[in-house]
Design a protein around this motif. Structure first.
Motif, PDB file in Angstrom:
ATOM      1  N   UNK A 100       0.859  -1.185   0.000  1.00 32.62           N
ATOM      2  CA  UNK A 100       0.000   0.000   0.000  1.00 32.62           C
ATOM      3  C   UNK A 100       0.892   1.231   0.000  1.00 32.62           C
ATOM      4  N   UNK A 101       0.249   2.383  -0.178  1.00 34.87           N
ATOM      5  CA  UNK A 101       0.956   3.648  -0.387  1.00 34.87           C
ATOM      6  C   UNK A 101       0.165   4.745   0.311  1.00 34.87           C
ATOM      7  N   UNK A 102       0.818   5.489   1.189  1.00 32.72           N
ATOM      8  CA  UNK A 102       0.172   6.608   1.871  1.00 32.72           C
ATOM      9  C   UNK A 102       1.076   7.829   1.713  1.00 32.72           C
ATOM     10  N   UNK A 103       0.476   8.947   1.311  1.00 33.93           N
ATOM     11  CA  UNK A 103       1.262  10.170   1.179  1.00 33.93           C
ATOM     12  C   UNK A 103       1.273  10.932   2.501  1.00 33.93           C
ATOM     13  N   UNK A 104       2.358  11.658   2.696  1.00 33.48           N
ATOM     14  CA  UNK A 104       2.495  12.523   3.866  1.00 33.48           C
ATOM     15  C   UNK A 104       1.975  13.896   3.503  1.00 33.48           C
ATOM     16  N   UNK A 105       1.481  14.659   4.448  1.00 33.10           N
ATOM     17  CA  UNK A 105       1.413  14.330   5.862  1.00 33.10           C
ATOM     18  C   UNK A 105       0.379  13.240   6.138  1.00 33.10           C
ATOM     19  N   UNK A 106       0.652  12.450   7.183  1.00 33.06           N
ATOM     20  CA  UNK A 106      -0.247  11.349   7.542  1.00 33.06           C
ATOM     21  C   UNK A 106      -1.621  11.874   7.927  1.00 33.06           C
ATOM     22  N   UNK A 107      -2.616  11.199   7.450  1.00 35.50           N
ATOM     23  CA  UNK A 107      -3.998  11.446   7.856  1.00 35.50           C
ATOM     24  C   UNK A 107      -4.446  10.202   8.598  1.00 35.50           C
TER      25      UNK A 107
END
Length: 125
Positions: A100-107
């Motif tokens: 998986x892939x999550x962009x910053x800033x973290x939500x």
């Protein structure tokens, strides 16, 4: 809950991720570079890894490739954490083996949702 390894060199991002995960009931392992993260993954066998992509020395993509190529750690799901949000960046993380892939800033809602989905599908029953 799960044992989660965070590999993140930015102190503020590390604190935020640790806080969010401990508030959700997870236990947290922390590494500030890829080499330490690889050692913790092999020795402590976390159920999930949050991997920053831009790390000093070895980057997160190279570390993920090593994890996925090692029978000891290949099954551990890896979530890429990155400030890079271009389509080709997402593809690079997929090719390296990230689940998986999550962009910053973290939500936090997105983080919890992705973690819950991966843990539900990847943990042995």
């Amino acid at each position: 809950m799960a044992k989660i390894l965070i590999v993140e060199d930015n102190a503020a991002n590390m604190r935020l991720a640790c806080l969010l995960l401990t508030q959700a009931g997870h236990s947290v392992l922390c590494a500030r570079d890829a080499e330490t993260g690889l050692a913790l993954a092999r020795n402590d066998q976390p159920q999930l890894i949050l991997m920053d992509i831009q790390l000093p020395g070895m980057d997160g993509l190279a570390a993920t490739s090593l994890l996925k190529g090692d029978a000891q750690t290949a099954a551990i799901p890896v979530i890429a954490l990155t400030a890079m949000a271009m389509k080709e960046d997402r593809e690079k993380t997929r090719l390296a083996g990230c689940n998986a892939y999550i962009t910053k800033p973290l939500r936090y809602k997105e983080l919890y949702e992705v973690i819950d989905t991966l843990l539900a599908t990847d943990l042995p029953q």
